[in-house]
Design an enzyme around this catalytic site. Structure first.
Site, short mmCIF file in Angstrom:
data_model
loop_
_atom_site.label_atom_id
_atom_site.label_comp_id
_atom_site.label_asym_id
_atom_site.label_seq_id
_atom_site.Cartn_x
_atom_site.Cartn_y
_atom_site.Cartn_z
N ASP A 99 0.80 -1.22 0.00
CA ASP A 99 0.00 0.00 0.00
C ASP A 99 0.84 1.27 0.00
OD1 ASP A 99 0.71 -1.01 2.53
OD2 ASP A 99 -0.80 0.18 3.56
N GLU A 165 -0.49 -2.43 5.15
CA GLU A 165 0.47 -2.37 6.26
C GLU A 165 0.36 -1.05 6.99
OE1 GLU A 165 3.68 -1.43 8.68
OE2 GLU A 165 3.46 -0.42 6.76
N GLU A 166 0.02 0.00 6.26
CA GLU A 166 -0.08 1.33 6.87
C GLU A 166 -1.36 1.51 7.69
OE1 GLU A 166 2.32 3.28 6.94
OE2 GLU A 166 3.59 2.86 5.19
#
Length: 432
Positions: A99, A165-166
């Site tokens: 991402d 992941e963010e």
């Protein structure tokens, strides 16, 4: 679990190892231009967390071209591929995140991002401002090299391309936690997992690592303090939640400074926002505090949890107020914990690949990574790969998550080699 100390086995298979290293280097050299091309495309067309639809298609198309077994739609947009050597041995997982971030790119690059997306209902610019484009390109490269060397493998390789992941958008779940829940470490069962994160602060050609806690656990929290509203001219008629909040904020800092053994237990307690009141002459009924806790070992994390509850209640009671603590608030990440035994086994591989002088024992950081969810289930090793050009100082290198963030293409070939050699050496050391 199949586990053999690699260092003890090196004399037994040193010649095959070095022969394989030469082949890895040759294949990594041959594929470097493709890795760079993949990175440029992915950088130019980033997508936000849980919205990596075109990114996933791009990655899956490459993996299918290698005749791998490919699964899409894992944890919404994740892609997983399996390389089966046809011989018994361990299952090694390699992970890259996919991402981008809601950040406007300000770099003058032919492949700079001009993409836009929707983040929590707002139209925003999108940029790979943390290097996830390089992570995907390197793992695609490692998949190509390992597929070419299939006859040298013992066991299976699981390539994990992970979304979000963010952090998932408001109201959604995503990332490594959901991938684990959906069984990414099962069928076949993963023995170990390796991951790299590019760093704009570290020189190209270097790999940094830390055994044990290497990145912090993340525990957001919220405190709502309920008082009694009154005219600002008559504070004795109030139960002042603002004064209570002020005392609480200062007291919470003493958890780290006075209750933890700071030479062993680095931690952070941060208040990031305060909301309360709307006029200068009104003491409000309520104040809200929102913050984050960062810890690097389980004992410190448990202590901070206990101390937060104790201090919040004690201070509120002493002021005649009431307080509600929500901890964790809406999500939390475990400690990114590098299994010490696995780290000791595999660092000789990293030193052989990057050079001993370029393999750096680093201090842990209080940033966080959801790679930690994999490491809760299986031994894992997560390291930093240098991406800063040698002619740029650390002070002048743009930080991660900023519009100017930049890492050099030249750092990726080492990443491909490290991921490949970690896989080959672990398989050789643990072949059935």
């Amino acid at each position: 679990m199949r586990r053999v100390v690699l260092a003890a086995l090196l004399p037994l298979f040193s010649l095959p190892v070095f022969a394989q290293s030469g082949e890895v280097d040759r294949l990594a050299n041959e594929i470097e231009s493709e890795v760079i091309s993949w990175r440029h495309h992915l950088h130019e067309y980033p997508e936000l967390s849980n919205r990596e639809f075109k990114t996933a298609e791009y990655v899956a198309r490459h993996l299918r071209s290698l005749n791998l077994e490919v699964q899409t739609g894992v944890a919404r947009t994740g892609v997983v591929a399996i390389l089966d050597s046809g011989r018994p041995g361990p299952v090694v997982a390699l992970r890259a995140d996919m991402d981008g971030l809601p950040v406007p790119e300000e770099n003058d690059l032919p492949w700079r991002s001009t993409q836009r997306g929707e983040y929590n209902g707002n139209d925003v610019p999108v940029m790979h401002a943390c290097g996830h484009d390089t992570h995907m390109a390197m793992l695609m490269g490692a998949a190509s090299v390992l597929t070419s060397m299939k006859d040298k493998l013992h066991g299976k390789v699981k390539f994990i391309f992970q979304p979000a992941e963010e952090g998932a958008p408001a109201g959604e779940k995503g990332g490594a936690e959901v991938m684990v829940q959906e069984g990414v470490l099962k069928s076949p069962d993963v023995d170990v997992i390796f991951g790299l994160h590019i760093s704009a602060n570290n020189d190209i050609g270097t790999v940094s690592y830390n055994p044990g806690g290497t990145m912090a656990a993340v525990d957001p929290f919220k405190i709502v303090i309920h008082g009694k509203q009154a005219h600002g001219a008559y504070p004795w008629k109030s139960v002042d939640p603002i004064t209570t909040a002020a005392q609480m904020i200062m007291s919470l800092q003493t958890i780290v400074s006075r209750e933890l053994k700071i030479i062993d237990d680095a931690a952070v307690v941060t208040i990031g926002s305060i909301h309360g009141g709307n006029r200068s002459n009104i003491i409000p009924n309520e104040v809200e505090l929102v913050g984050t806790i960062r810890t690097l070992n389980h004992a410190a994390r448990e202590h901070v949890y206990e101390a937060m509850a104790r201090k919040v209640k004690g201070i509120a009671d002493s002021m005649g107020a009431k307080a509600e603590l929500t901890l964790p608030l809406d999500y939390n990440y475990p400690i990114t914990y590098n299994d010490p035994e696995l780290t000791a086994q595999m660092i000789p591989t990293v030193e052989r690949t990057a050079g001993k002088q370029n393999t750096i024992l680093a201090k842990p950081v209080t940033g966080a990574e959801d790679f930690s969810f994999y490491q809760e289930k299986v031994p894992g090793l997560f390291m930093w790969l240098g991406g800063k050009p040698l002619d740029v100082s650390v002070e002048d290198s743009p930080a991660h998550h900023t519009p100017e963030f930049y890492v050099d293409d030249a750092g990726m070939k080492l990443g491909v080699r490290v991921l490949t050699n970690l896989t080959l050496d672990y398989m050789d050391a643990n072949a059935e």
